[in-house]
Design a protein around this motif. Structure first.
Motif, PDB file in Angstrom:
ATOM      1  N   GLU A  21       0.787  -1.292   0.172  1.00  0.00           N
ATOM      2  CA  GLU A  21      -0.019   0.170   0.044  1.00  0.00           C
ATOM      3  C   GLU A  21       0.724   1.333  -0.001  1.00  0.00           C
ATOM      4  O   GLU A  21       1.949   1.079   0.677  1.00  0.00           O
ATOM      5  CB  GLU A  21      -0.894   0.117   1.150  1.00  0.00           C
ATOM      6  N   TYR A  22       0.578   2.162  -0.836  1.00  0.00           N
ATOM      7  CA  TYR A  22       1.252   3.471  -0.921  1.00  0.00           C
ATOM      8  C   TYR A  22       2.486   3.420  -1.626  1.00  0.00           C
ATOM      9  O   TYR A  22       3.501   4.449  -1.490  1.00  0.00           O
ATOM     10  CB  TYR A  22       1.193   4.230   0.483  1.00  0.00           C
ATOM     11  N   TYR A  75       5.708   1.541   5.557  1.00  0.00           N
ATOM     12  CA  TYR A  75       4.841   2.582   6.078  1.00  0.00           C
ATOM     13  C   TYR A  75       5.244   3.700   6.744  1.00  0.00           C
ATOM     14  O   TYR A  75       4.941   4.783   6.775  1.00  0.00           O
ATOM     15  CB  TYR A  75       3.622   2.092   6.433  1.00  0.00           C
TER      16      TYR A  75
END
Length: 140
Positions: A21-22, A75
């Motif tokens: 994610e991201y 993250y």
């Protein structure tokens, strides 16, 4: 005799082709770090600006920052990226994006990368922005 690794290489290894994610902006972190480091060799950069650039560089290595990589993995670079772009935008305001583009070692447009990273990290940090900027001493 052992060789020292450049911290850029350490960042690349830490992300190791991160595809979670991201990833579309988290993987920009090492390149933003490199740009900050390259700025320190520019004679045009004032003492005050050097301190802010150095603070952004130091934030990458701070072990207990607001979103620690040791706990959150890739993250955890979101706050580092935010600090980088926060400072780089100040440099761009003073010298222009062309100045940064000349130092940017990639085919991509540095302004687009910075805008994307800033918007996404700002959205994800939400109420942590003040804490991040205070931690590194960059609050206006």
């Amino acid at each position: 005799m052992s060789e020292f690794k450049d911290f850029y290489d350490t960042l690349i290894e830490n992300l190791d082709g991160y595809e979670g994610e991201y990833a579309y902006f988290i993987n920009c972190g090492p390149n933003l770090f490199n740009l900050l480091c390259d700025l320190l060799s520019q004679k045009e950069i004032s003492r005050e600006m050097r301190l802010e650039i150095s603070a952004a560089i130091a934030y990458y290595v701070a072990p207990d920052d607001i979103i620690p990589e040791e706990i959150y993995g890739p993250y955890g670079y979101i706050d580092d990226i935010f600090v980088s772009v926060y400072v780089l935008r100040k440099v761009a305001k003073e010298f222009g994006y062309e100045f940064l583009q000349d130092l940017w070692k990639h085919e991509t447009d540095v302004k687009e990368v910075m805008d994307d990273c800033y918007d996404n990290s700002l959205e994800l940090l939400e109420d942590k922005v003040h804490a991040v900027l205070s931690y590194v001493g960059l609050m206006d």
